[in-house]
Design a protein around this motif. Structure first.
Motif, PDB file in Angstrom:
ATOM      1  N   ILE A 169       0.832  -1.208   0.000  1.00 32.96           N
ATOM      2  CA  ILE A 169       0.000   0.000   0.000  1.00 32.96           C
ATOM      3  C   ILE A 169       0.863   1.253   0.000  1.00 32.96           C
ATOM      4  O   ILE A 169       0.593   2.207  -0.718  1.00 32.96           O
ATOM      5  N   GLN A 170       1.948   1.230   0.770  1.00 32.47           N
ATOM      6  CA  GLN A 170       2.809   2.414   0.787  1.00 32.47           C
ATOM      7  C   GLN A 170       3.442   2.643  -0.578  1.00 32.47           C
ATOM      8  O   GLN A 170       3.573   3.781  -1.015  1.00 32.47           O
ATOM      9  N   THR A 171       3.845   1.566  -1.248  1.00 38.37           N
ATOM     10  CA  THR A 171       4.482   1.744  -2.549  1.00 38.37           C
ATOM     11  C   THR A 171       3.541   2.435  -3.527  1.00 38.37           C
ATOM     12  O   THR A 171       3.938   3.342  -4.263  1.00 38.37           O
ATOM     13  N   ILE A 172       2.256   2.031  -3.504  1.00 36.21           N
ATOM     14  CA  ILE A 172       1.294   2.681  -4.391  1.00 36.21           C
ATOM     15  C   ILE A 172       1.301   4.192  -4.168  1.00 36.21           C
ATOM     16  O   ILE A 172       1.347   4.973  -5.108  1.00 36.21           O
ATOM     17  N   GLY A 232       5.123  10.032 -19.175  1.00 35.13           N
ATOM     18  CA  GLY A 232       3.979   9.410 -18.519  1.00 35.13           C
ATOM     19  C   GLY A 232       3.846   7.945 -18.870  1.00 35.13           C
ATOM     20  O   GLY A 232       3.608   7.099 -18.000  1.00 35.13           O
ATOM     21  N   VAL A 233       4.016   7.631 -20.158  1.00 35.04           N
ATOM     22  CA  VAL A 233       3.927   6.226 -20.583  1.00 35.04           C
ATOM     23  C   VAL A 233       5.014   5.406 -19.899  1.00 35.04           C
ATOM     24  O   VAL A 233       4.759   4.299 -19.395  1.00 35.04           O
ATOM     25  N   ILE A 234       6.219   5.974 -19.824  1.00 39.90           N
ATOM     26  CA  ILE A 234       7.316   5.258 -19.160  1.00 39.90           C
ATOM     27  C   ILE A 234       6.970   5.026 -17.683  1.00 39.90           C
ATOM     28  O   ILE A 234       7.168   3.930 -17.142  1.00 39.90           O
ATOM     29  N   ALA A 235       6.418   6.066 -17.044  1.00 41.80           N
ATOM     30  CA  ALA A 235       6.045   5.918 -15.629  1.00 41.80           C
ATOM     31  C   ALA A 235       5.005   4.826 -15.443  1.00 41.80           C
ATOM     32  O   ALA A 235       5.080   4.032 -14.503  1.00 41.80           O
ATOM     33  N   VAL A 236       4.030   4.791 -16.368  1.00 43.36           N
ATOM     34  CA  VAL A 236       2.992   3.767 -16.267  1.00 43.36           C
ATOM     35  C   VAL A 236       3.601   2.371 -16.414  1.00 43.36           C
ATOM     36  O   VAL A 236       3.274   1.453 -15.653  1.00 43.36           O
ATOM     37  N   ILE A 237       4.506   2.229 -17.385  1.00 46.47           N
ATOM     38  CA  ILE A 237       5.132   0.912 -17.593  1.00 46.47           C
ATOM     39  C   ILE A 237       5.923   0.500 -16.351  1.00 46.47           C
ATOM     40  O   ILE A 237       5.787  -0.622 -15.852  1.00 46.47           O
ATOM     41  N   LEU A 238       6.737   1.419 -15.835  1.00 47.36           N
ATOM     42  CA  LEU A 238       7.543   1.083 -14.655  1.00 47.36           C
ATOM     43  C   LEU A 238       6.647   0.734 -13.463  1.00 47.36           C
ATOM     44  O   LEU A 238       6.880  -0.248 -12.759  1.00 47.36           O
ATOM     45  N   ALA A 239       5.591   1.533 -13.277  1.00 47.21           N
ATOM     46  CA  ALA A 239       4.691   1.266 -12.145  1.00 47.21           C
ATOM     47  C   ALA A 239       4.040  -0.101 -12.290  1.00 47.21           C
ATOM     48  O   ALA A 239       3.826  -0.810 -11.309  1.00 47.21           O
ATOM     49  N   ASN A 240       3.731  -0.470 -13.531  1.00 47.90           N
ATOM     50  CA  ASN A 240       3.101  -1.768 -13.738  1.00 47.90           C
ATOM     51  C   ASN A 240       4.051  -2.923 -13.447  1.00 47.90           C
ATOM     52  O   ASN A 240       3.638  -3.961 -12.937  1.00 47.90           O
ATOM     53  N   ILE A 241       5.335  -2.718 -13.776  1.00 49.34           N
ATOM     54  CA  ILE A 241       6.314  -3.757 -13.449  1.00 49.34           C
ATOM     55  C   ILE A 241       6.357  -3.949 -11.933  1.00 49.34           C
ATOM     56  O   ILE A 241       6.274  -5.073 -11.425  1.00 49.34           O
ATOM     57  N   ALA A 287       4.044  -3.134  -9.865  1.00 50.96           N
ATOM     58  CA  ALA A 287       2.743  -3.647  -9.416  1.00 50.96           C
ATOM     59  C   ALA A 287       2.644  -5.156  -9.602  1.00 50.96           C
ATOM     60  O   ALA A 287       2.125  -5.862  -8.740  1.00 50.96           O
ATOM     61  N   ILE A 288       3.158  -5.662 -10.730  1.00 53.51           N
ATOM     62  CA  ILE A 288       3.066  -7.099 -10.983  1.00 53.51           C
ATOM     63  C   ILE A 288       3.828  -7.870  -9.904  1.00 53.51           C
ATOM     64  O   ILE A 288       3.314  -8.821  -9.320  1.00 53.51           O
ATOM     65  N   PHE A 289       5.048  -7.402  -9.625  1.00 52.07           N
ATOM     66  CA  PHE A 289       5.828  -8.060  -8.572  1.00 52.07           C
ATOM     67  C   PHE A 289       5.086  -8.037  -7.248  1.00 52.07           C
ATOM     68  O   PHE A 289       4.986  -9.040  -6.551  1.00 52.07           O
ATOM     69  N   LEU A 290       4.541  -6.854  -6.936  1.00 51.59           N
ATOM     70  CA  LEU A 290       3.845  -6.724  -5.667  1.00 51.59           C
ATOM     71  C   LEU A 290       2.615  -7.616  -5.615  1.00 51.59           C
ATOM     72  O   LEU A 290       2.351  -8.271  -4.609  1.00 51.59           O
ATOM     73  N   MET A 291       1.866  -7.640  -6.724  1.00 52.11           N
ATOM     74  CA  MET A 291       0.647  -8.439  -6.755  1.00 52.11           C
ATOM     75  C   MET A 291       0.971  -9.915  -6.542  1.00 52.11           C
ATOM     76  O   MET A 291       0.264 -10.624  -5.839  1.00 52.11           O
ATOM     77  N   ILE A 292       2.073 -10.371  -7.187  1.00 47.82           N
ATOM     78  CA  ILE A 292       2.454 -11.770  -7.023  1.00 47.82           C
ATOM     79  C   ILE A 292       2.799 -12.041  -5.564  1.00 47.82           C
ATOM     80  O   ILE A 292       2.290 -12.982  -4.936  1.00 47.82           O
ATOM     81  N   ALA A 293       3.632 -11.144  -5.005  1.00 47.54           N
ATOM     82  CA  ALA A 293       4.053 -11.339  -3.618  1.00 47.54           C
ATOM     83  C   ALA A 293       2.859 -11.291  -2.674  1.00 47.54           C
ATOM     84  O   ALA A 293       2.696 -12.133  -1.800  1.00 47.54           O
ATOM     85  N   VAL A 294       2.013 -10.293  -2.883  1.00 52.48           N
ATOM     86  CA  VAL A 294       0.890 -10.131  -1.980  1.00 52.48           C
ATOM     87  C   VAL A 294      -0.135 -11.241  -2.168  1.00 52.48           C
ATOM     88  O   VAL A 294      -0.648 -11.799  -1.204  1.00 52.48           O
ATOM     89  N   GLY A 295      -0.400 -11.565  -3.425  1.00 56.55           N
ATOM     90  CA  GLY A 295      -1.350 -12.636  -3.691  1.00 56.55           C
ATOM     91  C   GLY A 295      -0.947 -13.906  -2.973  1.00 56.55           C
ATOM     92  O   GLY A 295      -1.767 -14.575  -2.358  1.00 56.55           O
ATOM     93  N   ARG A 296       0.370 -14.200  -3.007  1.00 55.90           N
ATOM     94  CA  ARG A 296       0.861 -15.402  -2.344  1.00 55.90           C
ATOM     95  C   ARG A 296       0.639 -15.297  -0.844  1.00 55.90           C
ATOM     96  O   ARG A 296       0.167 -16.215  -0.191  1.00 55.90           O
ATOM     97  N   ASN A 297       0.957 -14.110  -0.332  1.00 56.97           N
ATOM     98  CA  ASN A 297       0.884 -13.935   1.111  1.00 56.97           C
ATOM     99  C   ASN A 297      -0.551 -13.848   1.615  1.00 56.97           C
ATOM    100  O   ASN A 297      -0.856 -14.219   2.733  1.00 56.97           O
ATOM    101  N   LEU A 298      -1.448 -13.325   0.781  1.00 59.05           N
ATOM    102  CA  LEU A 298      -2.816 -13.140   1.239  1.00 59.05           C
ATOM    103  C   LEU A 298      -3.632 -14.414   1.137  1.00 59.05           C
ATOM    104  O   LEU A 298      -4.564 -14.623   1.896  1.00 59.05           O
TER     105      LEU A 298
END
Lengths: 276, 290
Positions: free
Chosen positions: B218-221, B266-275, B277-288
């Motif tokens: 949540i903080q990273t977002i 902006g497009v670069i920022a979106v791409i980086l944020a998505n990278i 986000a994917i890592f975080l989602m995987i980590a969080v999904g596993r943990n949740l």
């Protein structure tokens, strides 16, 4: 003897806990204190803690010079408007995902959360230009809509986790008794969901009040909320510590008090029920 | 027992949210991608044309770009480390039996409710100002020369301000997680002779792992979007010392009026944020799920 030791230990724990808490709180305390100082005493060296000439002059000056209440009113409209609108759209969505889950409900929730991951700055240019072309720049309507969209995923997630805890059997029983969908929501679900909806409202009002990206970039004067008001003090006006403090206190006090009431709900709300 | 009609109603009730979020996500993003391929300066509207990826190469080639990525990483990781480590310590402290726990909680959580520009201005002027800020007064009291925080260590100073705002959040979540821990487990370990450090390392920390993951996610977002704190303190300077990716794009767009290059950023920022986000989602999904 064991009891004496434990009281001593409790005193020690209390001391350290209070020390840490007061250090964290100190900037706020200092700001509130400074807001009551005459400008000359605000920069006194060594600093004065309570033995200064208490005055309300700074508050009067800030209102006279910068028309605080105009900004305050814009903040109220944006925070309440965006949250109200978001909850209005969010309740049906959260209701349907909680009580009529489909195969894709989880994916849908994850997707909604992922829209929060999109950096606002990434779409700053088009939103700015679209707003300009639609005449929405510097309007409260525009800001209400944008802030609502920023917080909608959080609103839906929070409502969803609260609704999930309402036993579905009760709804089924109501349905058996011949309640229509509308009646079911109005008379059965809503009363049980009121605490959840209330904490969703509270937390999102706080988030909307403190929003400081879109409000700073899309508002100029007419629709400018308190984030814009306070940014006007960045320099060199910020060097008038007493006035800066009065302005800061006026900008944070309403939401700080709301926050104190909401802190119990904050954790489960902002972690989407993952930590309770 | 969902009937067909209730399914239909459910879809109907879901659609407003899905539609507005979809529009909010896709329209601006599509327009950003489109602008990013155009020559588009708001001050010189007569110069138009499709220039493929030149905006991207311009944006990436500017010396500010790489430093902005590094600055963003330092800010996000710095705040995460400070808030998680101190958050655990403070949560452990408050969790023990103390007098006035309710008031302590309220004092600790308060910085979280402070509007970012307010927090930044208070720190900048009343604490970090090198002539009459409180830190300068403290230095004078100790006989040390005052330090110009925002002039000489702008990024570290901003990291400190942002960490102050987010430490309460981390503390509160970790405290909540601590309070859900059964005391029997700790007592059993105590009887087995585990010392405090071992108890923390092998029992408390694993119990907190889920809460820590949530804090990081949540903080990273929110931290990737830190903006107002930079705007009202250093404006990204001195030079580009405290310019994050968010702030660089803002400067390009609303100060440089260069909509094309800003859109590419902006497009670069979106791409980086998505990278991320994917890592975080995987980590969080596993943990949740666990």
């Amino acid at each position: 003897m064991a009891r004496a030791v434990s009281i001593r230990r409790k005193s020690l724990n209390t001391f350290w806990a209070w020390l840490v808490a007061l250090i964290l709180f100190f900037p706020i305390l200092w700001t509130v204190l400074t807001s009551f100082k005459p400008e000359a005493q605000a920069v006194a060296s060594p600093p004065l803690f309570v033995d200064f000439d208490w005055t309300l002059q700074n508050y009067r000056d800030v209102q006279a010079q910068r028309a605080y209440f105009g900004y305050f009113w814009n903040s109220v409209v944006i925070a309440l408007g965006s949250t109200g609108l978001g909850v209005l759209i969010g309740i049906p969505a959260a209701w349907s995902m909680a009580f009529v889950p489909g195969r894709h409900t989880r994916d849908l929730l994850m997707w909604m959360l992922s829209t929060k991951m999109m950096p606002a700055v990434g779409v700053l240019v088009p939103i700015y230009l679209i707003f300009r072309d639609l005449g929405l720049l510097d309007t409260r309507t525009g800001l209400v809509v944008v802030v609502m969209l920023m917080n909608l995923p959080i609103i839906i997630w929070m409502l969803y986790t609260y609704f999930k805890e309402i036993p579905g059997e009760i709804l089924e029983a109501a349905r058996m008794d011949g309640a229509t969908l509308g009646k079911e929501i109005l008379y059965v679900l809503t009363p049980m969901a009121v605490p959840g909806i209330a904490s969703t409202l509270l937390l999102n009002i706080i988030l909307a009040w403190n929003e400081a990206f879109w409000t700073l970039n899309l508002a100029v004067v007419k629709a400018a909320p308190l984030s814009k008001f306070i940014s006007g003090f960045s320099s060199p006006e910020g060097l008038f510590y007493a006035k800066l403090s009065a302005a800061s206190t006026m900008a944070i006090a309403p939401i700080l008090i709301l926050g104190w009431f909401s802190q119990k709900q904050l954790v489960r709300g902002l972690t989407f029920g993952a930590v309770k | 027992m969902s009937t067909r009609s209730s399914r239909k109603a459910a879809r109907l009730m879901l659609s407003p949210s899905v539609i507005v979020l979809l529009v909010w996500m896709i329209v601006p993003l599509a327009v950003t991608v489109w602008y990013s391929l155009l020559r588009y300066n708001l001050l010189r509207p007569e110069r138009t044309g499709f220039i493929w990826f030149r905006n991207y190469t311009n944006f990436v080639a500017s010396p500010a770009f790489l430093s902005s990525i590094v600055n963003t990483l330092i800010l996000v990781v710095g705040v995460l480390v400070i808030t998680v480590v101190l958050g655990i310590l403070i949560a452990l402290l408050i969790d023990r039996p103390i007098w006035g726990q309710g008031i302590v909680r309220i004092l600790v959580i308060s910085p979280f409710f402070i509007m970012p520009p307010v927090a930044a201005l208070i720190w900048k002027n009343m604490f970090m100002n090198p002539t009459n800020g409180l830190f300068a007064e403290a230095a004078k009291f100790l006989g040390l020369p005052p330090f110009d925080f925002l002039g000489h260590a702008p990024l570290a100073s901003i990291t400190l301000m942002v960490a102050w705002q987010w430490l309460p959040f981390a503390t509160l979540i970790l405290l909540t997680a601590l309070q859900s821990m059964s005391s029997e487990q700790i007592e059993a370990a105590e009887m087995d002779g585990a010392n405090a450090l071992n108890r923390f390392w092998f029992i408390v920390l694993p119990h907190l792992s889920r809460a820590i993951t949530v804090v990081i996610l949540i903080q990273t977002i929110f931290l990737l979007g830190v903006f107002a704190e930079i705007l009202v303190t250093t404006n990204g300077g001195p030079g580009t010392a405290s310019t994050t990716l968010t702030f660089l794009i803002y400067k390009e767009a609303l100060l440089g009026f260069n909509a094309g290059t800003a859109a590419a950023g902006g497009v670069i920022a979106v791409i980086l944020a998505n990278i991320v986000a994917i890592f975080l989602m995987i980590a969080v999904g596993r943990n949740l799920d666990a």
